[in-house]
Design an enzyme around this catalytic site. Structure first.
Site, PDB file in Angstrom:
ATOM      1  N   ASP A 139      -2.888   6.120   6.216  1.00 14.39           N
ATOM      2  CA  ASP A 139      -2.248   4.804   6.114  1.00 14.39           C
ATOM      3  C   ASP A 139      -2.685   3.877   7.234  1.00 14.39           C
ATOM      4  O   ASP A 139      -2.673   2.655   7.068  1.00 14.39           O
ATOM      5  CB  ASP A 139      -0.727   4.963   6.168  1.00 14.39           C
ATOM      6  CG  ASP A 139      -0.094   4.927   4.797  1.00 14.39           C
ATOM      7  OD1 ASP A 139      -0.819   4.770   3.805  1.00 14.39           O
ATOM      8  OD2 ASP A 139       1.146   5.075   4.711  1.00 14.39           O
ATOM      9  N   SER A 189       4.771   2.402  -3.807  1.00 14.63           N
ATOM     10  CA  SER A 189       4.055   3.523  -3.198  1.00 14.63           C
ATOM     11  C   SER A 189       4.616   4.858  -3.665  1.00 14.63           C
ATOM     12  O   SER A 189       5.782   4.971  -4.058  1.00 14.63           O
ATOM     13  CB  SER A 189       4.136   3.419  -1.679  1.00 14.63           C
ATOM     14  OG  SER A 189       3.268   4.349  -1.074  1.00 14.63           O
ATOM     15  N   GLN A 206       6.867   7.934   2.694  1.00 23.40           N
ATOM     16  CA  GLN A 206       6.665   7.123   1.497  1.00 23.40           C
ATOM     17  C   GLN A 206       7.967   6.515   1.011  1.00 23.40           C
ATOM     18  O   GLN A 206       8.011   5.363   0.570  1.00 23.40           O
ATOM     19  CB  GLN A 206       6.034   7.965   0.387  1.00 23.40           C
ATOM     20  CG  GLN A 206       4.576   8.283   0.621  1.00 23.40           C
ATOM     21  CD  GLN A 206       3.742   7.033   0.852  1.00 23.40           C
ATOM     22  OE1 GLN A 206       3.650   6.180  -0.019  1.00 23.40           O
ATOM     23  NE2 GLN A 206       3.157   6.904   2.027  1.00 23.40           N
ATOM     24  N   GLU A 232      -0.721   8.519  -6.111  1.00 24.76           N
ATOM     25  CA  GLU A 232      -1.431   7.655  -5.169  1.00 24.76           C
ATOM     26  C   GLU A 232      -1.897   8.477  -3.963  1.00 24.76           C
ATOM     27  O   GLU A 232      -3.056   8.423  -3.561  1.00 24.76           O
ATOM     28  CB  GLU A 232      -0.493   6.537  -4.710  1.00 24.76           C
ATOM     29  CG  GLU A 232      -1.104   5.621  -3.662  1.00 24.76           C
ATOM     30  CD  GLU A 232      -0.089   4.665  -3.068  1.00 24.76           C
ATOM     31  OE1 GLU A 232      -0.515   3.665  -2.466  1.00 24.76           O
ATOM     32  OE2 GLU A 232       1.135   4.911  -3.199  1.00 24.76           O
ATOM     33  N   HIS A 233      -0.986   9.228  -3.371  1.00 24.03           N
ATOM     34  CA  HIS A 233      -1.293  10.117  -2.253  1.00 24.03           C
ATOM     35  C   HIS A 233      -0.973  11.550  -2.661  1.00 24.03           C
ATOM     36  O   HIS A 233       0.099  11.801  -3.220  1.00 24.03           O
ATOM     37  CB  HIS A 233      -0.451   9.776  -1.015  1.00 24.03           C
ATOM     38  CG  HIS A 233      -0.547   8.352  -0.586  1.00 24.03           C
ATOM     39  ND1 HIS A 233       0.406   7.408  -0.917  1.00 24.03           N
ATOM     40  CD2 HIS A 233      -1.478   7.708   0.150  1.00 24.03           C
ATOM     41  CE1 HIS A 233       0.076   6.244  -0.392  1.00 24.03           C
ATOM     42  NE2 HIS A 233      -1.079   6.394   0.249  1.00 24.03           N
TER      43      HIS A 233
END
Length: 431
Positions: free
Chosen positions: A358, A235, A257, A324-325
């Protein structure tokens, strides 16, 4: 976190590298060995791996029984059950909006073309269940799988040491109507879903995150004709913070994260030195309060705080990194968001933590990592559907499109293609 001040753009590629991994070749070789072992020994191999990697004796079998599934609810606190049900409702509502509408087009008079969505027939969901049993990921995958009406859904998740499966995962599976649940984790679970065993049905597509071994296994599965959602690995989050950001909020987002695993990566970009310094101090303070502080600390060793000059420069860096984020902790997030071209999921403003996505806001958290956001989307309802095209020509349609096909086929030297049209047109002329 490592700190960098106004790095030259020629140095950016090095700063955009993900955390150093184990030798990929070694991982690939080990995963190939596991695949071959599972192919040859089937359930016996899975039982051995459960003992070796999970410390679990599965003499009672690899499948979760209906009694185990039913008993799980009693072990989950009512307050958590209610939270999961609310998250389920939000995720369902968001994904229901993705249901494709019928498409039918008459491209020429008498030439009717349409497309129909059909579910992937057999899907496998891999849910990590070790130090952080991700029942939230089961919601993210199970909701669209059920909404797509996939006929067969197989869940694989690692067993606990006593041979059971985490009760929250089982409660969530029961909520989703998933009853085929396999006590298997790691690359061996992916291998079993790929080729099937006596206890594990083979599937057509595999979904779910995992460590580097799981990621490598999913990529290997594609060589055997099994599709995957995406090559999702460790992640990651990138936060763009300006002078309006709240350091405590930003630090919490970075740590959320980092606590996923030692190979997770977090990046902080800011045009304010004071925000970088205050956030670093908050990270240090909040880290001490985390149950997974040791894990997060390892991840922070390969994470970076970078001082850049403008919001535009920060956005350019982010689009190259393709996180990813992506969190836009800035004064005007909507304006900056217009320029986002590569990210798995974007969180706008000071009150929108990545943690909301999430768990329960409704969007899917199964997202591309390791730069794959440049060319992959996150999981959605579409991930569980195939689009099949159909067409039908009437007499008028054949007369209209036929000469076009004849000319094009002859120009490519494909005479049989042209003849398939010509014979039909001649039959119409003879009527």
């Amino acid at each position: 976190m490592q700190f960098f001040s106004y790095p030259a753009q020629t140095d950016w590629p090095a700063l955009q590298q993900r955390a150093a991994a184990q030798q990929a070749q070694d991982i690939d070789q080990r995963v190939q060995q596991i695949f071959e072992d599972v192919r040859q020994r089937g359930d016996a191999a899975l039982l051995d791996y459960a003992q070796r990697f999970d410390g679990a004796d599965l003499s009672g079998g690899l499948r979760v029984s209906l009694d185990e599934l039913t008993a799980a609810a009693a072990q989950v606190p009512a307050e958590l059950q209610a939270a999961i049900r609310q998250a389920y409702a939000n995720i369902l509502r968001f994904h229901e909006a993705q249901v494709p509408q019928p498409e039918q087009v008459e491209t020429m008079p008498g030439v009717h073309c349409w497309r129909r969505a059909v579910p992937v027939q057999r899907v496998g969901l891999y849910i990590p269940g070790g130090t952080a049993p991700l029942f939230s990921t089961l919601l993210m995958l199970g909701v669209p799988a059920r909404l797509a009406a996939c006929p067969e859904v197989v869940l694989c998740t690692p067993p606990q040491r006593d041979g059971s499966v985490n009760p929250v995962i089982l409660f969530t599976a029961q909520l989703l109507g998933i009853t085929t649940i396999i006590k298997a984790g790691g690359a061996q679970a992916v291998a079993a879903l790929t080729g099937g065993t006596a206890s594990v049905p083979a599937v057509d597509k595999i979904f779910g995150p995992g460590n580097r071994y799981v990621t490598a296994a999913k990529q290997l599965a594609t060589r055997y004709g099994v599709a995957i959602d995406m090559p999702a690995g460790p992640s990651e989050v990138l936060v763009i913070a300006d002078a309006s950001a709240t350091p405590a909020f930003v630090a919490a987002d970075l740590l959320s994260q980092a606590e996923h695993g030692p190979d997770s990566q977090v990046i902080l970009l800011s045009d304010s030195m004071s925000i970088l310094e205050a956030t670093q101090a908050e990270v240090t303070r909040q880290l001490q309060e985390l149950p997974r502080a040791e894990v997060a600390a390892q991840a922070l060793q390969e994470s970076r705080a970078i001082l850049l000059r403008t919001p535009e420069e920060m956005l350019y860096f982010s689009n190259q990194y393709a996180p990813e984020h992506l969190i836009l902790a800035v004064e005007n997030p909507e304006q900056l968001a217009e320029g986002v071209t590569s990210a798995g999921s974007v969180f706008l403003g000071h009150l929108t933590p990545e943690a909301a996505g999430d768990y329960a806001s409704g969007t899917n958290h199964t997202l591309p990592t390791n730069g794959y956001a440049r060319n992959y989307s996150g999981v959605s309802l579409d991930s569980f559907l195939k689009k099949i095209t159909f067409q039908r020509l009437s007499t008028e349609g054949l007369r209209n499109v036929g000469p076009v096909v004849e000319l094009m086929a002859e120009a490519e030297g494909l005479r049989a293609h042209a003849r398939a049209i010509t014979l039909r047109l001649e039959s119409l002329d003879g009527q």
